[in-house]
Design a protein around this motif. Structure first.
Motif, mmCIF file in Angstrom:
data_model
loop_
_atom_site.group_PDB
_atom_site.id
_atom_site.type_symbol
_atom_site.label_atom_id
_atom_site.label_comp_id
_atom_site.label_asym_id
_atom_site.label_seq_id
_atom_site.Cartn_x
_atom_site.Cartn_y
_atom_site.Cartn_z
ATOM 1 N N THR A 1 25.901 -51.034 6.009
ATOM 2 C CA THR A 1 25.629 -52.422 6.055
ATOM 3 C C THR A 1 26.360 -53.198 5.290
ATOM 4 O O THR A 1 26.657 -52.913 4.137
ATOM 5 C CB THR A 1 24.059 -52.330 5.472
ATOM 6 O OG1 THR A 1 23.315 -51.814 6.627
ATOM 7 C CG2 THR A 1 23.390 -53.767 5.527
ATOM 8 N N ALA B 1 19.769 -56.562 5.199
ATOM 9 C CA ALA B 1 19.186 -55.266 5.250
ATOM 10 C C ALA B 1 17.577 -55.696 5.749
ATOM 11 O O ALA B 1 17.237 -55.082 6.735
ATOM 12 C CB ALA B 1 19.100 -54.472 4.203
ATOM 13 N N VAL C 1 17.585 -56.880 9.385
ATOM 14 C CA VAL C 1 17.763 -55.724 10.340
ATOM 15 C C VAL C 1 16.777 -54.938 10.411
ATOM 16 O O VAL C 1 16.401 -54.381 11.534
ATOM 17 C CB VAL C 1 19.119 -55.029 9.597
ATOM 18 C CG1 VAL C 1 19.302 -53.771 10.496
ATOM 19 C CG2 VAL C 1 20.570 -56.064 9.931
ATOM 20 N N TYR D 1 16.010 -46.749 5.626
ATOM 21 C CA TYR D 1 17.070 -47.315 5.969
ATOM 22 C C TYR D 1 17.168 -48.668 4.721
ATOM 23 O O TYR D 1 18.347 -48.933 4.144
ATOM 24 C CB TYR D 1 17.063 -48.238 7.188
ATOM 25 C CG TYR D 1 17.841 -49.466 7.167
ATOM 26 C CD1 TYR D 1 19.371 -49.218 7.688
ATOM 27 C CD2 TYR D 1 17.371 -50.730 7.157
ATOM 28 C CE1 TYR D 1 20.266 -50.371 7.679
ATOM 29 C CE2 TYR D 1 18.269 -51.775 7.273
ATOM 30 C CZ TYR D 1 19.725 -51.733 7.637
ATOM 31 O OH TYR D 1 20.420 -52.618 7.632
ATOM 32 N N ALA E 1 20.192 -48.877 1.891
ATOM 33 C CA ALA E 1 20.875 -50.153 1.759
ATOM 34 C C ALA E 1 20.997 -50.679 0.673
ATOM 35 O O ALA E 1 22.150 -51.076 0.308
ATOM 36 C CB ALA E 1 20.301 -51.177 3.190
ATOM 37 N N ARG F 1 25.210 -48.618 -0.093
ATOM 38 C CA ARG F 1 26.233 -49.365 1.023
ATOM 39 C C ARG F 1 27.666 -48.853 0.650
ATOM 40 O O ARG F 1 27.692 -48.933 -0.707
ATOM 41 C CB ARG F 1 26.012 -50.755 0.689
ATOM 42 C CG ARG F 1 24.773 -51.264 1.412
ATOM 43 C CD ARG F 1 24.880 -52.936 1.511
ATOM 44 N NE ARG F 1 25.257 -53.473 0.104
ATOM 45 C CZ ARG F 1 24.482 -53.720 -0.881
ATOM 46 N NH1 ARG F 1 23.395 -53.455 -0.994
ATOM 47 N NH2 ARG F 1 24.952 -54.453 -1.993
#
Lengths: 168, 176
Positions: free
Chosen positions: A86, A93, A96, A113, A117, A121
């Motif tokens: 990402t 994030a 998304v 996630y 993120a 990253r």
């Protein structure tokens, strides 16, 4: 309306008043504003367009199968890999993650996630390594990633038990 | 005095900006060839999302710009460099949670603080809470996941930041 635009109006008024007086605060805040805006413009508009395309192209069944209620443990790995690649940060994030959630991914995957993120990253991690050392980064990742997965599962359990309403 | 050493130059900034756009546009062109109807529908959807979300993002940028002014590098150094490690950790957790700095600002700053003698656990508290807890970004996050889930997620983030700080302190030293 006021909630949405009030701050912007106040900010513009502040700048208009402070600018001719050449206050240190105003120039510094405006510089911050400018440089952070550029950072955001680098990714955010394009990300939203890509999310739009993603939502049309990828059908719900695919997401549900791989990241949904009956997905396997490897789904967490996918979430972390996706998070690692990402760009930008939380402001990328978030939309998304909301998008994959709406497409049927389960909450623990979505929060894994989102958490990953924030901490894993790849570009950011490389940055961290170069300034704080590889040991620091490795410890941080090895401690935080399992905790993120664990807490995401916990949050999902809590969410299901209390059946919290999601705001669309 | 500006202590931030790594502000990216304008040229590299523009280069990086174009990189992401170029790759994305390339992808979109390929998708247009495969199915133009679907892709155009997606692009339209994306533009709609931009207009809906823009005010929220602008508000966040404003808040971040103001908070960066109040939490200057000098101020942060003064409070985090204190000889009382636990007090410094607490302050670091607080400042890290409340403010939001982009990664390319946080880590150079952390590197600088390290050189000035700030210990590893304090830096861990500062950077991890910065990454995992967002008081300023709360406004934005709650729009996506609701107040309750956002609150829980951020509290968990704070707990995790404390745990990471502890482990860093034990492994790299600095606590006690």
């Amino acid at each position: 309306m006021i909630k949405k635009y009030g701050l912007m109006v106040l900010f513009i008024i502040f700048l208009l008043i402070a600018k001719p007086m050449n206050l240190k605060a105003s120039t510094e805040i405006f510089d911050n504003f400018k440089s952070f805006s550029i950072t955001m413009l680098k990714f955010v508009p394009m990300i939203f367009i890509l999310i739009g395309i993603f939502e049309v192209w990828i059908d719900q069944a695919t997401i549900e199968k791989h990241l949904g209620e009956n997905s396997k443990a490897i789904a967490y790995l996918w979430a972390i890999v996706l998070a690692g690649t990402t760009v930008g940060g939380l402001y990328v994030a978030l939309p998304v993650s909301k998008s994959i959630f709406d497409k049927g991914a389960k909450l623990s995957i979505v929060f894994t996630y989102l958490g990953a993120a924030a901490v894993a990253r790849i570009p950011m991690t490389l940055f961290e390594m170069s300034f704080l050392g590889i040991t620091f980064t490795l410890i941080r990742l090895f401690v935080s990633i399992p905790l993120i997965i664990f807490s995401s599962i916990l949050i999902e359990k809590f969410y299901k038990r209390n059946n919290i309403q999601m705001r669309a | 005095m500006n202590l931030r050493p790594m502000k990216m130059g304008l040229v590299s900034r523009i280069e990086r900006k174009f990189m992401f756009y170029l790759v994305s546009i390339g992808l979109i062109i390929v998708l247009l060839f495969i199915d133009s109807k679907k892709t155009i529908k997606g692009i339209k959807k994306g533009f709609k999302k931009i207009t809906i979300n823009a005010p929220m993002f602008i508000n966040m940028i404003i808040l971040v710009s103001i908070s960066l002014y109040f939490f200057s590098d000098e101020l942060i150094l003064r409070y985090l460099g204190d000889s009382n490690v636990f007090q410094s950790i607490l302050i670091a957790l607080g400042v890290g949670s409340v403010t939001f700095m982009p990664g390319f600002v946080v880590f150079p700053l952390a590197g600088l603080l390290l050189e000035k003698g700030v210990s590893y656990p304090v830096l861990a508290a500062f950077t991890t809470s910065m990454m995992m807890v967002g008081v300023i970004t709360f406004q934005i996050e709650k729009k996506y996941f609701g107040v309750k889930l956002t609150l829980i997620r951020n509290l968990m983030g704070l707990i995790m930041a404390i745990i990471v700080t502890g482990v860093i302190g034990i492994v790299l030293g600095g606590i006690i």
